[in-house]
Design an enzyme around this catalytic site. Sequence first.
Site, PDB file in Angstrom:
ATOM      1  CG  ASN A  22     -12.910  -9.212  -7.380  1.00 56.79           C
ATOM      2  OD1 ASN A  22     -13.216  -8.963  -8.553  1.00 56.79           O
ATOM      3  ND2 ASN A  22     -12.395  -8.309  -6.568  1.00 56.79           N
ATOM      4  CD  GLU A  46     -12.229  -8.606  -3.089  1.00 53.85           C
ATOM      5  OE1 GLU A  46     -11.651  -8.569  -1.992  1.00 53.85           O
ATOM      6  OE2 GLU A  46     -11.870  -9.349  -4.003  1.00 53.85           O
ATOM      7  NE  ARG A  58     -12.360  -4.214 -10.736  1.00 57.21           N
ATOM      8  CZ  ARG A  58     -11.892  -4.666  -9.572  1.00 57.21           C
ATOM      9  NH1 ARG A  58     -10.747  -5.333  -9.520  1.00 57.21           N
ATOM     10  NH2 ARG A  58     -12.560  -4.481  -8.459  1.00 57.21           N
ATOM     11  CE1 TYR A 106      -6.960 -13.152  -6.864  1.00 58.38           C
ATOM     12  CE2 TYR A 106      -8.997 -12.320  -5.919  1.00 58.38           C
ATOM     13  CZ  TYR A 106      -7.837 -12.111  -6.622  1.00 58.38           C
ATOM     14  OH  TYR A 106      -7.534 -10.858  -7.091  1.00 58.38           O
ATOM     15  CD  GLU A 133      -9.469  -7.985  -7.512  1.00 59.02           C
ATOM     16  OE1 GLU A 133      -8.999  -8.809  -6.694  1.00 59.02           O
ATOM     17  OE2 GLU A 133      -9.734  -6.809  -7.223  1.00 59.02           O
ATOM     18  CG  HIS A 182      -9.401  -1.860  -4.683  1.00 62.54           C
ATOM     19  ND1 HIS A 182      -9.606  -2.622  -5.815  1.00 62.54           N
ATOM     20  CD2 HIS A 182      -8.782  -2.684  -3.805  1.00 62.54           C
ATOM     21  CE1 HIS A 182      -9.120  -3.852  -5.626  1.00 62.54           C
ATOM     22  NE2 HIS A 182      -8.608  -3.907  -4.403  1.00 62.54           N
TER      23      HIS A 182
HETATM   24  C1  GBH Z   1      -8.588  -9.213  -3.683  1.00 55.76           C
HETATM   25  O1  GBH Z   1      -9.122  -9.654  -2.467  1.00 55.76           O
HETATM   26  C2  GBH Z   1      -8.352  -7.734  -3.684  1.00 55.76           C
HETATM   27  O2  GBH Z   1      -9.409  -7.034  -4.329  1.00 55.76           O
HETATM   28  C3  GBH Z   1      -7.028  -7.315  -4.247  1.00 55.76           C
HETATM   29  O3  GBH Z   1      -6.773  -5.981  -3.936  1.00 55.76           O
HETATM   30  C4  GBH Z   1      -5.960  -8.241  -3.752  1.00 55.76           C
HETATM   31  O4  GBH Z   1      -4.679  -7.833  -4.101  1.00 55.76           O
HETATM   32  C5  GBH Z   1      -6.246  -9.606  -4.326  1.00 55.76           C
HETATM   33  O5  GBH Z   1      -7.524 -10.036  -4.002  1.00 55.76           O
HETATM   34  C6  GBH Z   1      -5.272 -10.672  -3.872  1.00 55.76           C
HETATM   35  O6  GBH Z   1      -5.354 -10.879  -2.496  1.00 55.76           O
HETATM   36  O7  GBH Z   1     -10.189 -12.697   6.480  1.00 55.76           O
HETATM   37  O8  GBH Z   1     -10.006 -15.065   6.468  1.00 55.76           O
HETATM   38  O9  GBH Z   1     -11.176 -13.976   4.703  1.00 55.76           O
HETATM   39  C7  GBH Z   1      -9.104 -11.047  -2.343  1.00 55.76           C
HETATM   40  C8  GBH Z   1     -10.050 -11.651  -1.408  1.00 55.76           C
HETATM   41  C9  GBH Z   1     -10.590 -12.329   0.752  1.00 55.76           C
HETATM   42  C10 GBH Z   1      -8.297 -12.081   0.241  1.00 55.76           C
HETATM   43  C11 GBH Z   1     -10.257 -12.323   2.199  1.00 55.76           C
HETATM   44  C12 GBH Z   1      -7.943 -12.008   1.703  1.00 55.76           C
HETATM   45  C13 GBH Z   1      -8.553 -12.526   3.899  1.00 55.76           C
HETATM   46  C14 GBH Z   1      -8.594 -13.764   4.725  1.00 55.76           C
HETATM   47  N1  GBH Z   1      -9.627 -11.599  -0.024  1.00 55.76           N
HETATM   48  N2  GBH Z   1      -8.887 -12.740   2.495  1.00 55.76           N
HETATM   49  S1  GBH Z   1     -10.090 -13.869   5.658  1.00 55.76           S
END
Ligand code: GBH
Length: 472
Positions: A298, A170, A82, A300, A377, A125
């Site tokens: 995605n 996202e 991807r 995490y 992701e 992206h």
């Molecule tokens: C992904 O986003 C991305 O697609 C990728 O490019 C990135 O490298 C990877 O994750 C790791 O970070 O504003 O309080 O919500 C992840 C999801 C959600 C992470 C929002 C950052 C910001 C804090 N993102 N978060 S807040």
Amino acid sequence: MAGTDPREYAWPNGFLWGSATAAAQIEGAAHEDGKEDSIWDFYARVPGAVANGDTPEVAVDHYHRMPEDVRLMERLGLSSYRFSTSWARVKPGDRAVNPAGLDFYSRLVDELLEAGILPWLTLYHWDLPQAVEERGGWAARDTAYRFRDYAAAVHDALGDRVTHWTTFNEPLCSSLIGYAAGEHAPGRREPRAALAALHHQHLAHGLATGLLRERGAERIGITLNLTNAVPNDPADPVDREAARRLDAIWNRAFLEPLLLGAYPEDFLQDVREHDFEALIERGDLETIAAPIDFLGVNHYHDDNVSGHPLPPGTPPGLRPAPRPTGSPFVGSEHLTFPRRDLPVTAMGWEVHPDGLRRLLVRLGREYPTLPPLYVTENGAAYDDEVAADGGVHDSDRTAYLLAHLGAVADALEEGADVRGYFVWSLLDNFEWAWGYGKRFGIVRVDYQTQLRTPKDSALEYARIIGRVPAET
Ligand code: GBH
């Protein structure tokens, strides 16, 4: 909550095993062969915007090392890769199409196909051409139509070989975090512009989906980052209301226009002071709800959310940022994210694999029209080092990977329609506002020499892939 061992699990035939990256995070060559500034190139030069003053200018030099990187994917046994295309490389300044820029992606696709790896292409992206931002960026409705033209240019060049198309990665980050929180490029803190960006990205998705469909693209979808909004104290109505608000703006404001053709009523209420509905023109919601063939998820971490301020003196909770930012939660700026008693990664994000199972199962139950899911992701940042033996023994990332793959297996057992998994990320890379300080790769990159070293997590992943029968 079974906690299946993914090394023992009988994965379905044809399950896609992938890894993910994004153009601005890996390519470098930011001003070569006709590429112009994206908003991330521009923003990274603003003093203080990105940690350590890091920029995407060189990144991990994938633009020049692409064949070597495809060999690496081949060695790991990936069945899919991807990646994203850079709008500013394909249509610099959004003017004419740039053949040299398209040629890079054409060569990448050929290398992948030759290696038996399915190209999984994402059109956006987060790297808007800076020239388009200067004409209003995603706050301007016109940008949605420009996006469709860009999608057409990429399809003209690659549509004969690329079968899987993702419009956006996202959109909540590239709208709310870029235009309201100002943590991401373009670094604006304008709640209404952020809501406009949200709607215009939806519209852009729908317009591009319509175009790709008309041209016979095989599979079209979008990737959302979805969360479980967990009330910090489930007995406290204030925290329950906070969880409802987070679920509305983070999940349902994206899922429902796409799947049901309407914004959620409670979301419209939450943002009503910004006159959001005035942005929606007749026909938009029909365009946005164009059928899709898959939904990329995605994920995490879950979000443990509260409606109360964090007690003074406590750590920043689950959303540490590299510098003070505004709130991305337009209309719900008071939300806080207290830490639970769980281990965290180097991002300060909770490790709670069962959240992934719960999310995947819940989506199918809540949306009867849900298309097949792909985890596009999932992964973790940890501060790893090269050991004396030359290896990278990232036992924490390996454990994260195994536990989350186990959670996907658990979800499959409960009937979730999950067709593939892409680990974030193939390589250590430019982690947006955090710069190169956070490493998500299953392959280590030495930023001085650009040397790639598969970490133990990559070797473990390859072993799992290796015992799964490939698609016949
Ligand atoms: C992904 O986003 C991305 O697609 C990728 O490019 C990135 O490298 C990877 O994750 C790791 O970070 O504003 O309080 O919500 C992840 C999801 C959600 C992470 C929002 C950052 C910001 C804090 N993102 N978060 S807040």
